[in-house]
Design an enzyme around this catalytic site. Structure first.
Site, PDB file in Angstrom:
ATOM      1  N   LYS A 199     -13.641   8.525  98.486  1.00  0.00           N
ATOM      2  CA  LYS A 199     -12.796   7.351  98.697  1.00  0.00           C
ATOM      3  C   LYS A 199     -12.515   7.172 100.188  1.00  0.00           C
ATOM      4  O   LYS A 199     -12.665   6.098 100.740  1.00  0.00           O
ATOM      5  CB  LYS A 199     -11.497   7.531  97.903  1.00  0.00           C
ATOM      6  CG  LYS A 199     -10.534   6.376  98.059  1.00  0.00           C
ATOM      7  CD  LYS A 199      -9.311   6.543  97.183  1.00  0.00           C
ATOM      8  CE  LYS A 199      -8.279   5.483  97.535  1.00  0.00           C
ATOM      9  NZ  LYS A 199      -7.066   5.568  96.750  1.00  0.00           N
ATOM     10  N   GLU A 205     -14.776  18.831 103.009  1.00  0.00           N
ATOM     11  CA  GLU A 205     -15.807  19.492 102.197  1.00  0.00           C
ATOM     12  C   GLU A 205     -16.978  18.545 101.947  1.00  0.00           C
ATOM     13  O   GLU A 205     -18.148  18.908 102.081  1.00  0.00           O
ATOM     14  CB  GLU A 205     -15.227  19.936 100.834  1.00  0.00           C
ATOM     15  CG  GLU A 205     -14.107  20.960 100.914  1.00  0.00           C
ATOM     16  CD  GLU A 205     -12.722  20.337 101.051  1.00  0.00           C
ATOM     17  OE1 GLU A 205     -12.619  19.195 101.573  1.00  0.00           O
ATOM     18  OE2 GLU A 205     -11.743  20.976 100.654  1.00  0.00           O
ATOM     19  N   GLY A 260      -7.948   8.286  93.589  1.00  0.00           N
ATOM     20  CA  GLY A 260      -9.119   9.158  93.449  1.00  0.00           C
ATOM     21  C   GLY A 260      -9.287   9.696  92.037  1.00  0.00           C
ATOM     22  O   GLY A 260     -10.374   9.672  91.464  1.00  0.00           O
ATOM     23  N   ARG A 261      -8.196  10.181  91.436  1.00  0.00           N
ATOM     24  CA  ARG A 261      -8.305  10.791  90.101  1.00  0.00           C
ATOM     25  C   ARG A 261      -8.393   9.751  88.987  1.00  0.00           C
ATOM     26  O   ARG A 261      -8.461  10.109  87.812  1.00  0.00           O
ATOM     27  CB  ARG A 261      -7.137  11.754  89.880  1.00  0.00           C
ATOM     28  CG  ARG A 261      -5.763  11.148  90.104  1.00  0.00           C
ATOM     29  CD  ARG A 261      -4.683  12.217  90.227  1.00  0.00           C
ATOM     30  NE  ARG A 261      -3.387  11.644  90.608  1.00  0.00           N
ATOM     31  CZ  ARG A 261      -3.005  11.411  91.848  1.00  0.00           C
ATOM     32  NH1 ARG A 261      -3.826  11.668  92.856  1.00  0.00           N
ATOM     33  NH2 ARG A 261      -1.810  10.902  92.109  1.00  0.00           N
ATOM     34  N   GLU A 347      -1.948  16.544  89.753  1.00  0.00           N
ATOM     35  CA  GLU A 347      -1.911  15.861  91.048  1.00  0.00           C
ATOM     36  C   GLU A 347      -1.029  14.610  90.951  1.00  0.00           C
ATOM     37  O   GLU A 347      -0.454  14.176  91.940  1.00  0.00           O
ATOM     38  CB  GLU A 347      -3.331  15.491  91.511  1.00  0.00           C
ATOM     39  CG  GLU A 347      -3.397  15.107  92.975  1.00  0.00           C
ATOM     40  CD  GLU A 347      -4.819  15.063  93.534  1.00  0.00           C
ATOM     41  OE1 GLU A 347      -5.252  16.016  94.192  1.00  0.00           O
ATOM     42  OE2 GLU A 347      -5.499  14.044  93.313  1.00  0.00           O
ATOM     43  N   HIS A 378     -11.795  33.589  71.975  1.00  0.00           N
ATOM     44  CA  HIS A 378     -12.258  34.960  72.222  1.00  0.00           C
ATOM     45  C   HIS A 378     -11.802  35.439  73.589  1.00  0.00           C
ATOM     46  O   HIS A 378     -12.371  36.384  74.135  1.00  0.00           O
ATOM     47  CB  HIS A 378     -13.784  35.005  72.092  1.00  0.00           C
ATOM     48  CG  HIS A 378     -14.223  34.622  70.709  1.00  0.00           C
ATOM     49  ND1 HIS A 378     -14.298  35.536  69.678  1.00  0.00           N
ATOM     50  CD2 HIS A 378     -14.518  33.410  70.169  1.00  0.00           C
ATOM     51  CE1 HIS A 378     -14.666  34.899  68.568  1.00  0.00           C
ATOM     52  NE2 HIS A 378     -14.801  33.610  68.840  1.00  0.00           N
ATOM     53  N   LYS A 506      -4.472  21.002 104.053  1.00  0.00           N
ATOM     54  CA  LYS A 506      -5.592  20.414 104.809  1.00  0.00           C
ATOM     55  C   LYS A 506      -5.287  20.456 106.305  1.00  0.00           C
ATOM     56  O   LYS A 506      -6.143  20.783 107.119  1.00  0.00           O
ATOM     57  CB  LYS A 506      -5.791  18.946 104.407  1.00  0.00           C
ATOM     58  CG  LYS A 506      -6.352  18.730 103.022  1.00  0.00           C
ATOM     59  CD  LYS A 506      -6.618  17.242 102.801  1.00  0.00           C
ATOM     60  CE  LYS A 506      -6.946  16.930 101.367  1.00  0.00           C
ATOM     61  NZ  LYS A 506      -7.108  15.509 101.084  1.00  0.00           N
TER      62      LYS A 506
HETATM   63  O1  F6P Z   1      -7.241  16.478  98.314  1.00  0.00           O
HETATM   64  C1  F6P Z   1      -7.004  15.740  97.179  1.00  0.00           C
HETATM   65  C2  F6P Z   1      -7.814  14.487  97.170  1.00  0.00           C
HETATM   66  O2  F6P Z   1      -7.334  13.574  98.085  1.00  0.00           O
HETATM   67  C3  F6P Z   1      -7.845  13.896  95.773  1.00  0.00           C
HETATM   68  O3  F6P Z   1      -6.760  13.095  95.506  1.00  0.00           O
HETATM   69  C4  F6P Z   1      -9.147  13.175  95.786  1.00  0.00           C
HETATM   70  O4  F6P Z   1      -9.586  12.899  94.489  1.00  0.00           O
HETATM   71  C5  F6P Z   1     -10.022  14.162  96.514  1.00  0.00           C
HETATM   72  O5  F6P Z   1      -9.180  14.731  97.492  1.00  0.00           O
HETATM   73  C6  F6P Z   1     -11.246  13.591  97.158  1.00  0.00           C
HETATM   74  O6  F6P Z   1     -10.940  12.584  98.067  1.00  0.00           O
HETATM   75  P1  F6P Z   1     -12.046  11.610  98.607  1.00  0.00           P
HETATM   76  O7  F6P Z   1     -12.606  10.857  97.460  1.00  0.00           O
HETATM   77  O8  F6P Z   1     -11.341  10.715  99.589  1.00  0.00           O
HETATM   78  O9  F6P Z   1     -13.115  12.424  99.290  1.00  0.00           O
END
Ligand code: F6P
Length: 540
Positions: A199, A205, A260-261, A347, A378, A506
């Site tokens: 987003k 990452e 995002g979620r 979240e 299990h 972060k």
């Molecule tokens: O760190 C949490 C977050 O901001 C989530 O809310 C989001 O889904 C995820 O990181 C990834 O964010 P992006 O889509 O901006 O890379």
């Protein structure tokens, strides 16, 4: 008495009642405490609730203006008050022609991106868009994390039987390098499409993995111009996409009114659509839309599925003090559903201040966890049956699984049903002892061992039954939990749609990275400095 006071005194009464007594005193309980909508069946009878409980809880929901809040969300009001954003993941699956944010109709843009996605899927599947050497694209690599990963992972895994013939999909989320290396070592760059899903297009990452994937691709192909055919972006941040080197013609946009979620329904769902085909993706949106309509239109809150699910969860957290919820899908295809719901609920509602920023004096979101139910049996079910804390359970299962074997499905079903029964009924000391005696154990030993075989029971569970794990019903199921999350946010008066709790880590990670790159333990507390030093010494 306020409604909370009434609920408190009602809790005093209910906490002394056992689930089996509730069934004994209401012959119609199994009918009265089940609901179904459009094929989805919801049994909530095995909960510590009565009609009075639901009456009081729905009154509380009314006092908290749940219906006005629902209208505000669907209508495009800026209910994400801290970020001053509308919350319109529902618009992504809506059939409406007009939904306004700041006086602008957002539906034409939404439909234009859907059209762009559908056309792109068609080009990939028909071979109109080929790799740079003329090979068909058959491998999708989704690089993303959190909401840009969990939804597509869940849906593609759940809907694997619906995949377009020959299509493969891989997901790279973690930055440790293993996911990337493992995936790249097995693929052919000439038939691979890298989907950079973010987003913000700034997530450390994702951008690290995306850069490494691009370097790998260039090293393999020696063809910088081939990037255009093999890298696409799903994002709200056109500037960052363009700076990364992806042509904006290869970007699929979404907007800040999609969290995002909550984004699998948006351009973030492109990996899903490429894997299962556009028509199946459209059916997934339709299923969610059907749940949206039920949520908005069912004015009688006691018949509204997401509301019931939300109210029961709230009742357990804030009155029974049950602090976690286990999600138990009985279907391998839904193995990632617990992880998906974990991000969705934790979240969204893992907050300790209300919408106005005042500390809350009640518990909010429980810990959500779980795995495939049959595997959990299990592993951790021991604690669920005999541990010292009560963990309510949501069981999710499908009646017909045309892609599975009937004999296997019968066994799966019998286990799901039996676990809910065991959860509720338990086993008394007397029964346990009688069973041991019947097996030939002597009385003294049976009296001792029976103590370990007692199940107190009275453990609550919900059972949610889907007709099948299809695009449509998966859409309905996910939307059910999305709206449950919203209902609970309203009850707790918190902003469900920001996630400021992810920021501090972060921010500090950036400072720590600088220290590590400079070979120093920097200025932190002594424990943190010692740990950095450990890493520096080991990685010299
Ligand atoms: O760190 C949490 C977050 O901001 C989530 O809310 C989001 O889904 C995820 O990181 C990834 O964010 P992006 O889509 O901006 O890379």
């Amino acid at each position: 008495m306020t409604i909370i006071e009434q609920l408190n005194s009602h809790y005093d009464e209910m906490s002394k009642k056992r689930l089996l007594d509730l069934f004994a005193s209401d012959a119609k309980r199994a009918v009265n405490f089940t609901a179904s909508y459009n094929g989805l069946y919801f049994d909530y009878s095995k909960n510590n609730i009565t009609t009075e409980t639901l009456d009081l809880l729905t009154k509380l929901a009314q006092e908290k203006q749940l219906q006005a809040n629902i209208q505000a969300m669907f209508g495009g009001s800026k209910i994400n008050n801290t970020e001053e954003r509308a919350v319109l993941h529902t618009a992504l699956r809506s059939k409406a022609s007009e939904i306004y944010v700041d006086g602008k109709n957002v539906m034409p843009e939404i439909n234009a991106v859907k059209q762009q996605m559908a056309e792109f899927c068609h080009k990939i599947h028909s071979g109109a868009h080929l790799g740079y050497t003329g090979k068909k694209i058959t491998t999708i690599i989704n690089i993303g994390i959190g909401g840009s990963d969990l939804g597509p992972v869940l849906v593609t895994q759940a809907l694997k039987p619906y995949r377009v013939a020959g299509m493969q999909v891989h997901f790279i989320s973690s930055v440790d390098g293993y996911m990337l290396q493992d995936t790249l070592s097995d693929i052919d760059p000439e038939s691979t499409l890298f989907v950079i899903a973010s987003k913000t297009f700034t997530t450390q990452e994702t951008m690290t993995n995306a850069n490494s994937a691009r370097e790998w691709f260039l090293a393999k192909t020696q063809q910088p111009t081939a990037i255009a055919k093999h890298f696409i972006a799903l994002s709200t941040n056109a500037k960052a996409v363009s700076e990364f080197g992806i042509d904006l013609a290869n970007m699929f946009a979404f907007w800040d009114f999609v969290g995002g979620r909550y984004s699998s329904w948006s351009a973030i769902g492109l990996s899903i659509a490429l894997y299962i085909g556009w028509d199946n993706f459209a059916a997934f949106l339709d299923g969610a839309n059907s749940m949206d309509q039920h949520f908005v239109e069912t004015a009688d809150l006691s018949k509204n599925l997401p509301v019931i699910l939300g109210l029961i969860g709230f009742w357990y957290v804030d009155f029974f003090d049950y602090r976690s919820l286990v999600i138990s899908p009985y279907n391998t295809r839904l193995t990632r559903f617990p992880a998906y719901v974990q991000q969705l609920e934790m979240e969204s509602n893992g907050k300790s201040v209300d919408k106005q920023g005042n500390p809350v004096n009640y518990l909010t979101c429980p810990v959500i966890w779980g795995d495939s139910g049959i595997n959990g049996q299990h592993a951790y079910y021991q604690l669920l049956h005999q541990g010292t804390q009560i963990v309510p359970m949501d069981i999710i299962i499908a009646t017909s699984d045309k892609f599975s074997d009937k004999a296997h499905n019968d066994i799966l079903w019998s286990n799901a049903v039996a676990q809910a029964e065991a959860f509720m009924c338990g086993k008394t000391y007397e029964t346990a002892k009688a069973e041991l005696l019947a097996q030939g154990m002597n009385d003294e030993k049976a009296s001792e061992i029976a103590k370990h075989k007692v199940f107190h029971g009275n453990r609550p569970s919900n059972t949610i039954i889907l007709p099948e794990i299809s695009p449509y019903y998966l859409g309905m199921l996910i939307a059910l939990y999305e709206h449950k999350t919203f209902v609970q946010g309203v009850l707790w008066n918190i902003n469900t749609f920001d996630q400021m709790g992810v920021e501090l880590g972060k921010q500090l990670a950036k400072a720590v990275l600088k220290d590590i790159q400079n070979g120093t333990s920097g200025e932190h507390d002594v424990s943190t400095m010692a740990i950095i030093q450990q890493y520096l010494s080991a990685s010299k």
